[in-house]
Design an enzyme around this catalytic site. Structure first.
Site, PDB file in Angstrom:
ATOM      1  N   LEU A 183       0.803  -1.220   0.000  1.00 54.24           N
ATOM      2  CA  LEU A 183       0.000   0.000   0.000  1.00 54.24           C
ATOM      3  C   LEU A 183       0.837   1.271   0.000  1.00 54.24           C
ATOM      4  O   LEU A 183       0.335   2.333  -0.364  1.00 54.24           O
ATOM      5  CB  LEU A 183      -0.935   0.023   1.223  1.00 54.24           C
ATOM      6  CG  LEU A 183      -1.945  -1.114   1.328  1.00 54.24           C
ATOM      7  CD1 LEU A 183      -2.824  -0.919   2.554  1.00 54.24           C
ATOM      8  CD2 LEU A 183      -2.795  -1.204   0.072  1.00 54.24           C
ATOM      9  N   GLY A 184       2.088   1.197   0.446  1.00 54.43           N
ATOM     10  CA  GLY A 184       2.911   2.400   0.509  1.00 54.43           C
ATOM     11  C   GLY A 184       4.386   2.080   0.524  1.00 54.43           C
ATOM     12  O   GLY A 184       4.791   0.916   0.461  1.00 54.43           O
TER      13      GLY A 184
ATOM     14  N   LYS B  45       6.334   8.045   5.048  1.00 50.82           N
ATOM     15  CA  LYS B  45       5.566   6.961   4.444  1.00 50.82           C
ATOM     16  C   LYS B  45       4.560   7.545   3.456  1.00 50.82           C
ATOM     17  O   LYS B  45       3.736   8.397   3.817  1.00 50.82           O
ATOM     18  CB  LYS B  45       4.840   6.171   5.539  1.00 50.82           C
ATOM     19  CG  LYS B  45       4.138   4.913   5.067  1.00 50.82           C
ATOM     20  CD  LYS B  45       3.547   4.175   6.272  1.00 50.82           C
ATOM     21  CE  LYS B  45       2.833   2.904   5.871  1.00 50.82           C
ATOM     22  NZ  LYS B  45       2.263   2.197   7.052  1.00 50.82           N
TER      23      LYS B  45
ATOM     24  N   ASP C 192       0.728  -6.094  13.868  1.00 46.32           N
ATOM     25  CA  ASP C 192       1.524  -6.694  12.788  1.00 46.32           C
ATOM     26  C   ASP C 192       2.972  -6.876  13.254  1.00 46.32           C
ATOM     27  O   ASP C 192       3.892  -6.208  12.760  1.00 46.32           O
ATOM     28  CB  ASP C 192       1.470  -5.792  11.552  1.00 46.32           C
ATOM     29  CG  ASP C 192       1.927  -6.516  10.294  1.00 46.32           C
ATOM     30  OD1 ASP C 192       2.032  -7.760  10.334  1.00 46.32           O
ATOM     31  OD2 ASP C 192       2.171  -5.838   9.278  1.00 46.32           O
TER      32      ASP C 192
ATOM     33  N   VAL D 139       8.403   3.778   2.061  1.00 47.87           N
ATOM     34  CA  VAL D 139       8.986   4.655   3.074  1.00 47.87           C
ATOM     35  C   VAL D 139      10.301   5.260   2.559  1.00 47.87           C
ATOM     36  O   VAL D 139      11.144   4.551   1.998  1.00 47.87           O
ATOM     37  CB  VAL D 139       9.242   3.882   4.388  1.00 47.87           C
ATOM     38  CG1 VAL D 139       9.843   4.802   5.438  1.00 47.87           C
ATOM     39  CG2 VAL D 139       7.938   3.267   4.908  1.00 47.87           C
TER      40      VAL D 139
END
Length: 549
Positions: free
Chosen positions: A128-129, A144, A279, A131
């Site tokens: 999704l992204g 991010k 997570d 960094v």
């Protein structure tokens, strides 16, 4: 345009999963339309799970996240699939800097003005992204950035999942169909939350405040002025990857102390604070040179209410006391075990899990092995697993895996037991037990006072022949109905055989032939009813009551 993209994705998804659907259909009916179930070995399930993981990786971000969610749902998939999906890593190559820059500048303005310095080389890439590192007001920060144009792909894929759900539901039973609907709803909500970096910033700030007094834990601070829905700027906190035991050993870090810090922090998050980092794979955990544990990536975070927190405490206390019945009661109250499951069988599973986990040290047993054995049984006894509780169960197993990587002799339950004792949970439990016992004593005394007149009225009705018992037979699985059909067909078959013999003796050949053919047909029906495979046995129950005429 969005609908056209969704239709194209739907065709691609169907094509990818068609072999697995075909195999599953063959498992249910050996020849698709006829034939009994065929057994599937664990090795074959593992091979299919590996193909499933490959397909999810190929299909991209949405399906990678879906696989990660399914790895927390042992009530939906068999253990072999859950284990394989748990290895699914959320790591993909970063997008081009030019595209990412457009997203960044739309949120915080021109890069040259917003930051003192910005490194266009991403240090990590996820589905999704990605960094980047930069300098802001003289401080090193991590930035991010959500992947460019990811929103359209996510929405198209969510639409595909909604379209695919009715097809999948035709292949599963009612209990698992309920779980699949829950997973689909949960996934849509979770994915949108994880895409919203402003929510992640709120969760990160709340968890950071909760552990602010712990010198052994480090959580990056958020720069709100340079954050938004698609960009999250945080303090840059470097460290050694927590699974790099060789480097930790070289730095002279006490790995057992690190493992204990990690477990205690998660116990505080889940049991005391009610909000937790969900997570904990090694890529999101690091260790600084002084032994401080660093937490990264709070996109996947969860909350637990007080009732669930109390159940988790009860579970740990029961495991520490090796109280099998209390473990089962707690699992049922938590919703992780069906009340209809065979308690004797489950008790044996629990006893074997604890005995197997002890090894040579009688005092050492591991929650991961207990939970994994319970998860194996979950699939055999379908249940409705609460979403946040699924995250908690998965976090417990992943955290213990990380702790055992740091220290193979780490005793997860012993540390949990010490933590509960230090926080006064055992004393609280004793006070609640005394209070509950007192309430029950008062209730029993009141019931005793009310019992005498009721008993006298019942005995009076017996004397007047005015007392009867009403019984209702519950047969949700149709066992009694099948038994009745077998009795009827058996009687008809016997009568037909006798009639055929009598007609043949009296030389009524045509009538004997007709009755004989019918008798053979009835006999085949009776034989088939005994040969047909059943998924389980019914347990008829009686509901008794009394009344007046």
């Amino acid at each position: 345009m969005a609908s056209l993209r969704a239709y194209r994705r739907f065709v691609v998804v169907c094509w990818r999963f068609l072999p697995l659907i075909w195999s599953y259909a063959r498992d249910r009916r050996r020849f698709l339309l006829v034939g009994g179930r065929r057994s599937v070995s664990t090795e074959r399930q593992t091979r299919r799970a590996e193909r499933l993981v490959d397909n999810l990786l190929t299909l991209g971000p949405t399906f990678i996240k879906l696989g990660q969610l399914l790895s927390t749902r042992p009530d939906v998939l068999p253990p072999a699939y859950v284990d394989e999906l748990a290895r699914l890593q959320d790591e993909v190559p970063p997008a081009d800097w030019a595209d990412a820059r457009e997203v960044l500048e739309a949120e915080v303005g021109p890069v040259g003005e917003a930051f003192d310095d910005f490194d266009a080389e991403a240090i990590s890439g996820a589905s999704l992204g990605q960094v980047y590192t930069a300098t802001l007001d003289g401080e090193r920060v991590a930035v991010k950035v959500r992947r460019p144009d990811i929103e359209a792909l996510i929405e198209a894929d969510l639409r595909v999942i909604r379209w695919s759900l009715p097809i999948l539901l035709t292949f599963v039973d009612d209990a698992r169909a309920f779980s699949l609907r829950n997973v689909a709803e949960e996934f849509s909500t979770t994915l949108r939350e994880e895409m919203d970096y402003s929510r992640e910033a709120e969760m990160l700030a709340e968890i950071r405040a909760n552990v602010a007094d712990d010198p052994d834990v480090a959580i990056p601070a958020v720069y709100d002025s340079h954050s938004g829905e698609r960009v999250l700027t945080m303090q840059y906190v470097p460290g050694t990857k927590i699974s790099d035991t060789a480097e930790l050993e070289r730095l002279g870090i006490d790995r057992h102390a690190v493992a204990e810090t990690l477990e205690r922090t998660y116990l505080q998050m889940i049991i005391a604070d009610g909000v937790f980092h969900a997570d904990p794979h090694p890529g999101n955990l690091a260790v600084r040179d002084d032994g401080t544990v660093v937490f990264y990536d709070f996109g996947m975070s969860g909350r637990v209410d007080e009732a669930v927190q109390d159940h988790i405490v009860d579970f740990y206390v029961a495991v520490a006391n090796q109280d099998i019945e209390a473990i089962l009661d707690t699992l049922i109250e938590m919703g992780t075990l069906s009340p209809e499951a065979d308690r004797a069988t489950m008790a044996e599973v629990m006893e074997l899990a604890i005995a197997d986990a002890r090894g040579e040290d009688v005092e050492q047993y591991r929650v991961q092995q207990i939970v994994s054995k319970v998860e194996d049984t979950m699939y055999e006894f379908p249940l409705r697993l609460p979403p946040n509780l699924a995250l908690v169960l998965r976090v417990a197993t992943v955290v213990e895996g990380v702790c055992l990587t740091l220290d193979p002799d780490f005793d997860f339950v012993s540390v949990a037991t010490d933590y509960l004792g230090e926080q006064g949970y055992y004393e609280r439990g004793a006070r609640e037990f005394v209070a509950e016992t007192g309430d029950r004593a008062v209730s029993s005394a009141r019931s005793s006072l009310r019992l005498a007149p009721k008993l006298e009225r019942a005995l009076d009705r017996v004397d007047r022949d005015d007392f009867y018992v009403r019984a209702a037979v519950e047969d949700s699985t149709g066992a009694l109905d099948r038994l009745a059909k077998r009795l009827v067909t058996g009687v008809l078959f016997g009568a037909g055989a006798v009639s055929t013999g009598l007609l043949y003796i009296h030389a009524a050949d045509t009538a004997a032939l007709a009755v004989g053919v019918g008798t053979i047909g009835i006999g085949l029906l009776c034989w088939r009813s005994f040969r047909r495979r059943r998924g389980g046995r019914a347990t008829p129950g009686l509901a008794a009551g009394r009344g007046e005429r």
